[in-house]
Write an enzyme that holds these catalytic residues in place. Structure first.
Site, PDB file in Angstrom:
ATOM      1  N   SER A  82       0.730  -1.498   0.301  1.00 27.33           N
ATOM      2  CA  SER A  82       0.330   0.061   0.112  1.00 27.33           C
ATOM      3  C   SER A  82       1.101   1.536  -0.248  1.00 27.33           C
ATOM      4  O   SER A  82       0.369   2.354   0.704  1.00 27.33           O
ATOM      5  CB  SER A  82      -0.767  -0.067   0.983  1.00 27.33           C
ATOM      6  OG  SER A  82      -2.020   1.109   0.684  1.00 27.33           O
ATOM      7  N   ASN A 111       3.008   5.152  -4.417  1.00 20.96           N
ATOM      8  CA  ASN A 111       4.521   5.245  -5.886  1.00 20.96           C
ATOM      9  C   ASN A 111       4.077   6.287  -6.896  1.00 20.96           C
ATOM     10  O   ASN A 111       5.341   6.921  -6.594  1.00 20.96           O
ATOM     11  CB  ASN A 111       3.923   4.441  -7.523  1.00 20.96           C
ATOM     12  CG  ASN A 111       3.021   3.274  -6.579  1.00 20.96           C
ATOM     13  OD1 ASN A 111       2.493   2.827  -6.591  1.00 20.96           O
ATOM     14  ND2 ASN A 111       4.379   1.985  -7.420  1.00 20.96           N
ATOM     15  N   CYS A 112       3.359   7.512  -6.634  1.00 17.71           N
ATOM     16  CA  CYS A 112       3.483   8.543  -6.933  1.00 17.71           C
ATOM     17  C   CYS A 112       4.353   9.694  -6.516  1.00 17.71           C
ATOM     18  O   CYS A 112       4.641  10.933  -6.621  1.00 17.71           O
ATOM     19  CB  CYS A 112       1.719   9.308  -7.293  1.00 17.71           C
ATOM     20  SG  CYS A 112       0.629   8.455  -8.951  1.00 17.71           S
ATOM     21  N   ILE A 115     -10.835 -16.353 -11.664  1.00 17.44           N
ATOM     22  CA  ILE A 115      -9.305 -15.696 -11.232  1.00 17.44           C
ATOM     23  C   ILE A 115     -10.323 -14.007 -11.487  1.00 17.44           C
ATOM     24  O   ILE A 115      -9.836 -14.547 -12.807  1.00 17.44           O
ATOM     25  CB  ILE A 115      -8.294 -16.174 -12.379  1.00 17.44           C
ATOM     26  CG1 ILE A 115      -7.993 -17.612 -11.668  1.00 17.44           C
ATOM     27  CG2 ILE A 115      -7.042 -15.169 -12.296  1.00 17.44           C
ATOM     28  CD1 ILE A 115      -6.487 -18.517 -12.473  1.00 17.44           C
ATOM     29  N   TYR A 116      -9.959 -12.891 -10.885  1.00 23.65           N
ATOM     30  CA  TYR A 116      -9.979 -11.759 -11.440  1.00 23.65           C
ATOM     31  C   TYR A 116      -8.269 -11.151 -11.469  1.00 23.65           C
ATOM     32  O   TYR A 116      -7.189 -11.423 -10.719  1.00 23.65           O
ATOM     33  CB  TYR A 116     -10.347 -11.141 -10.397  1.00 23.65           C
ATOM     34  CG  TYR A 116     -12.174 -11.249  -9.835  1.00 23.65           C
ATOM     35  CD1 TYR A 116     -13.032 -10.875 -10.762  1.00 23.65           C
ATOM     36  CD2 TYR A 116     -12.004 -12.989  -9.461  1.00 23.65           C
ATOM     37  CE1 TYR A 116     -14.313 -11.819 -10.221  1.00 23.65           C
ATOM     38  CE2 TYR A 116     -12.796 -13.403  -8.725  1.00 23.65           C
ATOM     39  CZ  TYR A 116     -15.296 -12.971  -8.950  1.00 23.65           C
ATOM     40  OH  TYR A 116     -15.453 -13.774  -9.591  1.00 23.65           O
ATOM     41  N   ASP A 144      -2.759  -1.791 -12.896  1.00 29.99           N
ATOM     42  CA  ASP A 144      -1.695  -1.854 -14.738  1.00 29.99           C
ATOM     43  C   ASP A 144      -1.467  -3.114 -15.590  1.00 29.99           C
ATOM     44  O   ASP A 144      -1.100  -2.677 -16.428  1.00 29.99           O
ATOM     45  CB  ASP A 144      -0.845  -1.333 -13.799  1.00 29.99           C
ATOM     46  CG  ASP A 144      -0.745  -0.057 -13.456  1.00 29.99           C
ATOM     47  OD1 ASP A 144      -1.315   0.621 -13.025  1.00 29.99           O
ATOM     48  OD2 ASP A 144       0.212   0.588 -12.753  1.00 29.99           O
ATOM     49  N   TYR A 182     -18.686  30.586  -7.748  1.00 30.48           N
ATOM     50  CA  TYR A 182     -18.201  31.785  -7.820  1.00 30.48           C
ATOM     51  C   TYR A 182     -17.477  31.851  -6.368  1.00 30.48           C
ATOM     52  O   TYR A 182     -18.379  32.988  -6.417  1.00 30.48           O
ATOM     53  CB  TYR A 182     -18.654  32.738  -9.202  1.00 30.48           C
ATOM     54  CG  TYR A 182     -18.086  34.080  -8.968  1.00 30.48           C
ATOM     55  CD1 TYR A 182     -16.791  34.138  -9.294  1.00 30.48           C
ATOM     56  CD2 TYR A 182     -19.039  34.918  -8.541  1.00 30.48           C
ATOM     57  CE1 TYR A 182     -16.390  35.974  -9.288  1.00 30.48           C
ATOM     58  CE2 TYR A 182     -18.949  36.378  -8.261  1.00 30.48           C
ATOM     59  CZ  TYR A 182     -17.144  36.633  -9.261  1.00 30.48           C
ATOM     60  OH  TYR A 182     -16.783  37.748  -9.066  1.00 30.48           O
TER      61      TYR A 182
END
Length: 564
Positions: A38, A41-42, A278-279, A283, A426
């Site tokens: 967990s 990455n970013c 299987i799921y 990426d 606004y």
């Protein structure tokens, strides 16, 4: 029910937590070959420069915290080396001890993600050549930088990771060069919008070598040399390879799952693979683009997390469906923000979509309130149907919310001109009474009603200069003197009504200004006085940025890194 999950980062960790929330009695085991689960990455590039100071902040959960909260067995440093669907078992290797064992499952979720693309060139194993995909990769780069204090770096690749790495190394005081095979950074952008990014990067001292292909890496004294196609060579203290990612699906291939683009895993809208029970998510999977209905790979965190949740729902007996990916993305480029959604113009043309576009350069908030900054927007739509296709925005504050509004409009199926009808918040600190998104809608409505005809930056040089048409610059004399198109006469828009007699009736008029607003006003004046008129979309500011970029691309390397 026993669920085994391969991969414990975005999609896998999300699915594991969702399964527990839906089924308190399910046994859930997650195998993650790295030492962390967990993780963000970013955020990895920002630890290198110290923006994120504590490496622990990169991990949103730990195996221990997952167990305490969810009673999920997160086994890090465990690599699944085989899947046997007929027996419903996976073969696992403990990377710490070398032990190999089997684990059975009722349902299996594959979330193996993608791996950094490795070019087939010499020198891929050199010590000073780094990749960036995992926390371990980040720690390795961070340690090298802290220990060796490199003064120069080459980043091979100009996508999201490459850009973020380049910025963070630059912030550490390094001389950075980006080498990129395409002739622009950030492939989701069209070239015209990417030029604003190029300008920003160069202004920060980053050298761009665009349209250059890497042919190899070599040790060179205390540094590393990178050779490029055509005989050029660069030398630096370190190189970071960030040329893209490839679905990590060797396990799925061995197991007999059906594969798609670049050997990605084929799944249906319930995230089910070609083999029962299987799921697959994230990426590693092929998805449908919800704008074009084309099969695509979109390796982004948002889709991976959504897919993990959907797979978990269906594993637990639900009926959730993934509606496709839109490719909405955003990146920080120093103080600039760059965001996209949907498809760009080059993709539309490749797919044979008859598209149109508007450029606009609104302020981020009311111009009378201090601190507003210009953003440049490009909104694409299909001719005839006015289907929204995509948008690109390069700006500063407020860029994120505008791209999200347009992304929502695309998802909702709004026509491009219906952007004008959105009731958006606004106050002068945040927006204008006519928000930039509304403004795009007004422009597109004018096109649909025949009130606006346009010409574009790549058509300017081909306009006739033989007097058969009128070329008009509606800016002030001062603006005109600082730079203008060859052959364009200058009549400021505020003088146009009084000087309209200077223009020969019966001739088509092409009008430009700085951003496209004053030239549109001029076009309306001229059109109502019998002239056939075209407005220059994007204005001289856009054209000047593109032309300066083309000149800068020809400049030789300024940083002394080239080896003759």
């Amino acid at each position: 029910m026993k669920v085994v999950i391969i991969g414990g980062v975005a999609g896998g960790a999300t699915a594991a937590a969702r399964i527990r929330r839906l089924d308190e009695n399910a046994e859930v085991v997650v195998f993650e070959r790295s030492g962390h689960v967990s993780y963000a990455n970013c955020g990895l590039p920002y630890y290198i420069s110290g923006v994120i100071a504590d490496s622990k902040a990169l991990t949103l959960q730990t195996p221990e915290s997952f167990w305490r909260r969810f009673r999920i067995d997160m086994k890090v440093r465990h690599e699944v080396v085989d899947i046997h669907p007929d027996k419903k078992i996976v073969v696992v290797k403990n990377l710490n001890t070398g032990e190999i064992f089997e684990e059975d499952y009722d349902k299996l979720l594959i979330s193996t993600g993608a791996k950094p693309t490795q070019p087939d060139v010499p020198g891929m194993g050199l010590d000073k050549l780094f990749k960036l995909r995992t926390v371990e990769d980040t720690l390795q780069i961070h340690e090298f930088v802290e220990k060796n204090k490199p003064k120069s770096a080459i980043v091979a690749g100009g996508g999201f990771i490459g850009m973020e790495v380049a910025e963070n190394l630059c912030d550490l005081g390094m001389q950075v060069t980006i080498v990129q095979r395409p002739k622009q950074l950030l492939n989701p952008l069209d070239y015209d919008m990417a030029t604003f990014v190029h300008t920003k990067m160069r202004s920060k001292g980053i050298n761009l070598m665009l349209g250059e292909a890497v042919e190899g890496f070599y040790e060179d004294g205390d540094g590393i040399k990178i050779s490029l196609k055509g005989g050029k060579c660069l030398k630096a203290d370190m190189v970071v390879l960030a040329i893209g990612v490839t679905p990590d699906t060797h396990l799925s291939k061995k197991a007999g799952l059906k594969l798609g683009i670049k050997d990605s895993i084929l799944v249906n809208d319930k995230m089910e693979t070609s083999i029962t029970d299987i799921y697959a998510v994230g990426d590693a999977v092929q998805v449908k683009h919800c704008v074009t209905d084309e099969n695509v790979l979109i390796p982004l965190a948002g889709p991976a997390n959504k897919q993990g949740r959907i797979a978990a729902d269906n594993i637990c007996g639900g009926n959730s469906k993934y509606l496709g990916s839109q490719g909405s993305s955003i990146i920080k480029v120093f103080d600039m923000t760059v965001a996209t959604t949907g498809i760009n113009e080059k993709t539309a043309k490749k797919l044979g979509i008859d598209c149109d576009k508007v450029f606009l350069s609104p302020m981020s908030h009311a111009s009378y309130y201090p601190g507003g900054k210009i953003m440049t927007m490009k909104v694409l739509f299909e001719k005839e149907t006015y289907k929204l296709l995509g948008a690109q925005i390069v700006g500063f504050e407020g860029t994120d919310k505008r791209i999200d509004v347009i992304a929502t409009a695309i998802h909702a199926g709004l026509k491009a001109y219906e952007l004008k009808d959105l009731d958006l918040a606004y106050a002068p600190h945040y927006s204008s009474a006519k928000d930039p998104v509304n403004m795009a809608g007004f422009m597109i409505e004018n096109i649909s009603n025949g009130l606006l005809k346009q010409f574009f930056w790549d058509e300017v040089d081909n306009l006739p200069r033989d007097g058969s048409v009128i070329l008009l610059d509606a800016r002030t004399p001062g603006e005109y003197a600082r730079g203008h198109f060859d052959g364009f006469i200058n009549i400021p828009v505020d003088e146009l009504r009084d000087r309209i007699g200077e223009l020969e009736k019966g001739k088509t008029v092409y009008v430009n200004c700085q951003s496209g607003l004053r030239s549109y006003i001029a076009c309306r004046i001229l059109s109502q006085n019998g002239f056939d008129c075209y407005n220059f979309s994007g204005g001289f500011r856009l054209y000047e940025t593109i032309m300066k970029d083309s000149v800068a691309a020809e400049v030789s390397i300024p940083c002394g890194m080239e080896i003759k």
